[in-house]
Design a protein around this motif. Structure first.
Motif, PDB file in Angstrom:
ATOM      1  N   ARG A   1      -3.666   0.901  -5.693  1.00 49.42           N
ATOM      2  CA  ARG A   1      -3.360   1.040  -4.264  1.00 49.42           C
ATOM      3  C   ARG A   1      -4.571   0.820  -3.372  1.00 49.42           C
ATOM      4  N   PHE A   2      -5.790   0.963  -3.935  1.00 51.45           N
ATOM      5  CA  PHE A   2      -6.989   0.915  -3.102  1.00 51.45           C
ATOM      6  C   PHE A   2      -8.091   0.097  -3.770  1.00 51.45           C
ATOM      7  N   ARG A   3      -8.985  -0.422  -2.914  1.00 48.06           N
ATOM      8  CA  ARG A   3     -10.182  -1.135  -3.369  1.00 48.06           C
ATOM      9  C   ARG A   3     -11.395  -0.504  -2.700  1.00 48.06           C
ATOM     10  N   LEU A   4     -12.421  -0.236  -3.474  1.00 46.76           N
ATOM     11  CA  LEU A   4     -13.644   0.357  -2.931  1.00 46.76           C
ATOM     12  C   LEU A   4     -14.383  -0.666  -2.073  1.00 46.76           C
ATOM     13  N   GLU A   5     -14.737  -0.280  -0.849  1.00 45.57           N
ATOM     14  CA  GLU A   5     -15.431  -1.187   0.066  1.00 45.57           C
ATOM     15  C   GLU A   5     -16.805  -0.667   0.480  1.00 45.57           C
TER      16      GLU A   5
ATOM     17  N   ARG B   1     -14.116  -8.465   9.965  1.00 43.02           N
ATOM     18  CA  ARG B   1     -13.429  -7.193  10.145  1.00 43.02           C
ATOM     19  C   ARG B   1     -12.562  -6.891   8.921  1.00 43.02           C
ATOM     20  N   PHE B   2     -12.440  -5.606   8.608  1.00 41.72           N
ATOM     21  CA  PHE B   2     -11.575  -5.216   7.506  1.00 41.72           C
ATOM     22  C   PHE B   2     -10.115  -5.458   7.890  1.00 41.72           C
ATOM     23  N   GLU B   3      -9.333  -5.818   6.894  1.00 39.35           N
ATOM     24  CA  GLU B   3      -7.948  -6.201   7.140  1.00 39.35           C
ATOM     25  C   GLU B   3      -7.076  -5.023   7.567  1.00 39.35           C
ATOM     26  N   LYS B   4      -7.447  -3.819   7.140  1.00 44.40           N
ATOM     27  CA  LYS B   4      -6.697  -2.607   7.470  1.00 44.40           C
ATOM     28  C   LYS B   4      -7.685  -1.472   7.697  1.00 44.40           C
ATOM     29  N   PRO B   5      -7.261  -0.391   8.351  1.00 51.46           N
ATOM     30  CA  PRO B   5      -8.139   0.782   8.479  1.00 51.46           C
ATOM     31  C   PRO B   5      -8.515   1.322   7.102  1.00 51.46           C
ATOM     32  N   LEU B   6      -9.784   1.694   6.947  1.00 55.24           N
ATOM     33  CA  LEU B   6     -10.262   2.217   5.671  1.00 55.24           C
ATOM     34  C   LEU B   6      -9.868   3.683   5.508  1.00 55.24           C
ATOM     35  N   VAL B   7      -9.739   4.084   4.249  1.00 58.78           N
ATOM     36  CA  VAL B   7      -9.344   5.448   3.897  1.00 58.78           C
ATOM     37  C   VAL B   7     -10.542   6.147   3.266  1.00 58.78           C
ATOM     38  N   GLU B   8     -10.871   7.329   3.771  1.00 59.11           N
ATOM     39  CA  GLU B   8     -12.049   8.050   3.282  1.00 59.11           C
ATOM     40  C   GLU B   8     -11.741   8.824   2.005  1.00 59.11           C
ATOM     41  N   GLY B   9     -12.764   8.922   1.143  1.00 60.39           N
ATOM     42  CA  GLY B   9     -12.640   9.705  -0.076  1.00 60.39           C
ATOM     43  C   GLY B   9     -14.007  10.092  -0.598  1.00 60.39           C
TER      44      GLY B   9
ATOM     45  N   GLN C   1      -5.692  14.280  -3.084  1.00 65.92           N
ATOM     46  CA  GLN C   1      -5.106  13.407  -4.101  1.00 65.92           C
ATOM     47  C   GLN C   1      -6.200  12.613  -4.812  1.00 65.92           C
ATOM     48  N   GLU C   2      -6.125  12.504  -6.133  1.00 62.31           N
ATOM     49  CA  GLU C   2      -7.051  11.685  -6.903  1.00 62.31           C
ATOM     50  C   GLU C   2      -6.381  10.366  -7.256  1.00 62.31           C
ATOM     51  N   VAL C   3      -7.091   9.262  -6.993  1.00 62.53           N
ATOM     52  CA  VAL C   3      -6.530   7.934  -7.221  1.00 62.53           C
ATOM     53  C   VAL C   3      -7.514   7.092  -8.017  1.00 62.53           C
ATOM     54  N   VAL C   4      -6.976   6.132  -8.756  1.00 64.69           N
ATOM     55  CA  VAL C   4      -7.785   5.128  -9.440  1.00 64.69           C
ATOM     56  C   VAL C   4      -7.908   3.933  -8.508  1.00 64.69           C
ATOM     57  N   VAL C   5      -9.138   3.457  -8.295  1.00 60.80           N
ATOM     58  CA  VAL C   5      -9.364   2.361  -7.353  1.00 60.80           C
ATOM     59  C   VAL C   5     -10.064   1.206  -8.056  1.00 60.80           C
ATOM     60  N   HIS C   6      -9.898   0.025  -7.493  1.00 59.22           N
ATOM     61  CA  HIS C   6     -10.589  -1.166  -7.985  1.00 59.22           C
ATOM     62  C   HIS C   6     -12.006  -1.199  -7.425  1.00 59.22           C
ATOM     63  N   VAL C   7     -12.985  -1.430  -8.300  1.00 60.02           N
ATOM     64  CA  VAL C   7     -14.383  -1.584  -7.888  1.00 60.02           C
ATOM     65  C   VAL C   7     -14.727  -3.071  -7.981  1.00 60.02           C
ATOM     66  N   PRO C   8     -14.778  -3.782  -6.856  1.00 59.95           N
ATOM     67  CA  PRO C   8     -14.993  -5.236  -6.880  1.00 59.95           C
ATOM     68  C   PRO C   8     -16.475  -5.594  -6.977  1.00 59.95           C
ATOM     69  N   ASN C   9     -17.104  -5.112  -8.041  1.00 62.59           N
ATOM     70  CA  ASN C   9     -18.539  -5.338  -8.227  1.00 62.59           C
ATOM     71  C   ASN C   9     -18.846  -5.196  -9.712  1.00 62.59           C
ATOM     72  N   SER C  10     -19.387  -6.257 -10.320  1.00 61.87           N
ATOM     73  CA  SER C  10     -19.670  -6.239 -11.755  1.00 61.87           C
ATOM     74  C   SER C  10     -21.034  -5.649 -12.082  1.00 61.87           C
ATOM     75  N   GLY C  11     -21.849  -5.375 -11.056  1.00 62.55           N
ATOM     76  CA  GLY C  11     -23.175  -4.813 -11.284  1.00 62.55           C
ATOM     77  C   GLY C  11     -23.120  -3.324 -11.576  1.00 62.55           C
ATOM     78  N   ARG C  12     -24.284  -2.742 -11.773  1.00 65.96           N
ATOM     79  CA  ARG C  12     -24.355  -1.312 -12.079  1.00 65.96           C
ATOM     80  C   ARG C  12     -24.240  -0.434 -10.839  1.00 65.96           C
ATOM     81  N   LEU C  13     -24.407  -1.030  -9.659  1.00 68.82           N
ATOM     82  CA  LEU C  13     -24.451  -0.260  -8.407  1.00 68.82           C
ATOM     83  C   LEU C  13     -25.510   0.831  -8.492  1.00 68.82           C
ATOM     84  N   THR C  14     -26.676   0.441  -9.016  1.00 68.09           N
ATOM     85  CA  THR C  14     -27.791   1.370  -9.179  1.00 68.09           C
ATOM     86  C   THR C  14     -28.196   1.972  -7.838  1.00 68.09           C
TER      87      THR C  14
ATOM     88  N   LEU D   1     -10.145   0.306   0.948  1.00 63.89           N
ATOM     89  CA  LEU D   1      -9.201  -0.557   1.655  1.00 63.89           C
ATOM     90  C   LEU D   1      -7.855  -0.492   0.942  1.00 63.89           C
ATOM     91  N   PRO D   2      -6.786  -0.096   1.645  1.00 62.65           N
ATOM     92  CA  PRO D   2      -5.455  -0.138   1.019  1.00 62.65           C
ATOM     93  C   PRO D   2      -5.096  -1.575   0.643  1.00 62.65           C
TER      94      PRO D   2
END
Length: 235
Positions: free
Chosen positions: A62-66, A2-10, A29-42, A54-55
């Motif tokens: 402030r956020f991480r892409l899930e 389970r995700f640790e917190k409720p996810l935020v849509e964007g 609001q526009e935010v910069v988020v962490h992308v926890p993936n080193s691939g191209r996400l093709t 995820l906050p």
């Protein structure tokens, strides 16, 4: 899981420096988020697609892409979750590795030889079973493909597993497919022929290849079913 917190849509806007992306939240609001993936996400990361974040409570962002929505499919993009998902699939008996006896214990991020590291060490009554975990987000024509970018590190892991297998150790690669729209997993020779060749050679040396499909929702990531893995000799 389970995700640790409720996810935020964007909505995805752009990706840059590989691990960063701009996202517009539903409040504008526009935010910069962490992308926890080193691939191209093709086939996954496209501007305008809905995503969920995820906050975070630590770090500068402030956020991480899930999750990213691809058509009617939710795709989990966080590679940091793959090892725990593989462990969950193995310990729940959803994913069975040939030659692995039960019960077994699990250690994470272990060092089988100086200068090397593998994701999981399973220990049963026969001894050690080494496992390397790889995350998959790319699907084309019903096939989940790995890698989606050239990966010298991935080929190195395969050579290490092959060496261990040749020496009598039990070894495996487990692919974690964080989406539910594929029928099988294939080493993508069209993306990285060196990795595909190393995968074929590792299989010939006795390395086990297995895969698990993960169903993503806005509340959790759940290992759902095993998938077959197809390896082909290098052309």
């Amino acid at each position: 899981m389970r995700f640790e917190k409720p996810l935020v849509e964007g909505v995805l806007l752009r990706r840059y420096q590989r691990f960063l992306a701009d996202v517009r939240l539903n409040d504008g609001q526009e935010v910069v988020v962490h992308v926890p993936n080193s691939g191209r996400l093709t086939g996954v990361f496209h501007p305008g697609r809905r995503c969920w974040l995820l906050p975070t409570v630590s770090g500068k962002l402030r956020f991480r892409l899930e999750i990213v929505e691809v058509g009617s499919t939710l795709v989990g993009v966080n590679t940091l979750r793959a090892m725990r998902l593989a462990e969950e699939a193995l310990t729940s008996n959803l994913l069975l590795l040939p030659g692995l006896n039960r019960p077994f214990s699990v250690r994470r991020e272990v060092v089988p030889a100086p200068g090397s590291r593998l994701d999981l060490q399973l220990v049963d009554r026969r001894g050690v079973f080494w496992v390397e975990v790889k995350n998959i987000t790319m699907v084309e024509g019903g096939e989940a493909l790995f890698p989606d970018a050239v990966t010298a590190r991935g080929a190195k892991h395969l050579r290490l597993l092959a060496e261990l297998a040749a020496g009598g150790e039990r070894t495996a690669v487990v692919y974690v497919v964080q989406r539910t729209d594929s029928l099988r997993v294939r080493a993508a020779a069209e993306v990285d022929p060196h990795y595909a060749r190393a995968a074929w050679e590792a299989a010939q040396a006795g390395v086990v290849f297995a895969a698990v499909e993960v169903a993503a929702s806005l509340e959790e990531l759940r290992p759902a079913r095993p998938l077959p893995v197809v390896l082909q000799p290098a052309g």
